[in-house]
Write an enzyme that holds these catalytic residues in place. Sequence first.
Site, PDB file in Angstrom:
ATOM      1  N   HIS A  43       6.030  45.416  65.399  1.00  0.00           N
ATOM      2  CA  HIS A  43       4.586  45.187  65.446  1.00  0.00           C
ATOM      3  C   HIS A  43       4.091  44.321  64.296  1.00  0.00           C
ATOM      4  CE1 HIS A  43       4.134  48.068  68.763  1.00  0.00           C
ATOM      5  NE2 HIS A  43       5.180  48.635  68.183  1.00  0.00           N
ATOM      6  N   GLU A  69      21.339  48.036  43.082  1.00  0.00           N
ATOM      7  CA  GLU A  69      21.882  48.550  41.811  1.00  0.00           C
ATOM      8  C   GLU A  69      23.379  48.322  41.658  1.00  0.00           C
ATOM      9  OE1 GLU A  69      19.099  52.414  41.828  1.00  0.00           O
ATOM     10  OE2 GLU A  69      20.238  52.144  39.994  1.00  0.00           O
ATOM     11  N   LYS A  73      12.946  51.312  30.524  1.00  0.00           N
ATOM     12  CA  LYS A  73      12.618  52.673  30.072  1.00  0.00           C
ATOM     13  C   LYS A  73      12.478  52.700  28.553  1.00  0.00           C
ATOM     14  CE  LYS A  73      14.630  55.308  33.920  1.00  0.00           C
ATOM     15  NZ  LYS A  73      15.648  56.246  34.399  1.00  0.00           N
TER      16      LYS A  73
HETATM   17  O1  PA5 Z   1      19.832  54.611  39.454  1.00  0.00           O
HETATM   18  C1  PA5 Z   1      19.109  54.831  38.490  1.00  0.00           C
HETATM   19  O2  PA5 Z   1      19.542  54.901  37.312  1.00  0.00           O
HETATM   20  C2  PA5 Z   1      17.651  55.053  38.710  1.00  0.00           C
HETATM   21  O3  PA5 Z   1      17.276  54.805  40.027  1.00  0.00           O
HETATM   22  C3  PA5 Z   1      17.259  56.479  38.280  1.00  0.00           C
HETATM   23  O4  PA5 Z   1      17.713  57.432  39.204  1.00  0.00           O
HETATM   24  C4  PA5 Z   1      15.737  56.548  38.126  1.00  0.00           C
HETATM   25  O5  PA5 Z   1      15.352  55.651  37.111  1.00  0.00           O
HETATM   26  C5  PA5 Z   1      15.250  57.934  37.781  1.00  0.00           C
HETATM   27  O6  PA5 Z   1      15.978  58.493  36.726  1.00  0.00           O
HETATM   28  P1  PA5 Z   1      16.472  60.003  36.864  1.00  0.00           P
HETATM   29  O7  PA5 Z   1      17.381  59.994  38.049  1.00  0.00           O
HETATM   30  O8  PA5 Z   1      17.216  60.293  35.604  1.00  0.00           O
HETATM   31  O9  PA5 Z   1      15.264  60.830  37.036  1.00  0.00           O
END
Ligand code: PA5
Length: 331
Positions: free
Chosen positions: A234, A218, A325
């Site tokens: 393994h 990310e 999303k």
């Molecule tokens: O880093 C991110 O934006 C994602 O990994 C979010 O954490 C994930 O999509 C879940 O969203 P939320 O943290 O709002 O539940």
Amino acid sequence: MEKSMKDLVASFADQLKEAMAIGRGAKFSSPDKEIRNVVITGLGGSGIGGTIISQAIESNCSVPVIVNKDYFLPEFVNENTLVIVSSYSGNTEETLNAMNIALDKNAKIVCVSSGGNVIAIANEKGLDHIIIPGGMPPRACIAFSLTQLFFIMNGFKLIGDWFIQDFESAITLLINEEEHIRSEAYYLAEKLHKKVAVIYSQSNYEGVCIRFRQQINENGKMLCWHHALPEMNHNELVGWTIPNDKLAVVIFRNETDFDRTQTRMELTKQIISNYTPHIYEVHSKGDSTIERFLYFIHFGDWVSWYLSEIRGIDATEVKVIDFLKGELSKV
Ligand code: PA5
């Protein structure tokens, strides 16, 4: 003004302090039934805290703790289950679906979120909840989401309050080691920025590998993968057959790792060095499991940020997650 990802990573120790204050003030209602198991449900930046705590407390917790990263909950969930709903935005559809299932099953529910539908439902149904500060990328709030999980587990008497001292020591450790962590992280980022990282640790620290992988994905916008020992010995080890200069191995190590596993790590390094010369070890600091976890998390977060800087990309944006999303919300 919104803080940059660099500022957010740099403020990890301060966030931990703030998170401790929030946790100390949290109140929980008594469960109607004995708690016999725990399910922590959440995705991505809101799910990783569950993975970390489930490993960090495995020798201190009297009941099984399962981490759930999906729409559904395991069949065993019932009124004797504590379901911890973790969603930073409070609007993640998988987490909301799991929360509704927990409601249907009369589980004891506690929510950790900055707002959204999770908090709206918690208010409507009178569920215990902890509100953490909003307006940041979820992954940059692991200090808040993880710390609250410890307070919740303690609030339901599933762990003692030993973790408070360990968090305090970790905060001191991180402040004292900040310069060292940053320079080591920069060194590693320079080695990794044109490579595919292959991340290993002993299996009871796999959460650290997962966190590092997610942060490289990310913040660094790069692919990588992880595995853990001994399991990796393994299967994945057999996959190392062709010299590949693109791969760089990072091994998270602790003095406390089991001695047979440490021997495995040494042998694994020997074998892998036939296929890549790029093998780096990161040694934890700290006297407790919590200190070591937080040390590795902070170190990995800095590496991921330096990767973004070296590669000249924006660490913060996750447009592709937002797109996905958005598209899902239309159907
Ligand atoms: O880093 C991110 O934006 C994602 O990994 C979010 O954490 C994930 O999509 C879940 O969203 P939320 O943290 O709002 O539940």
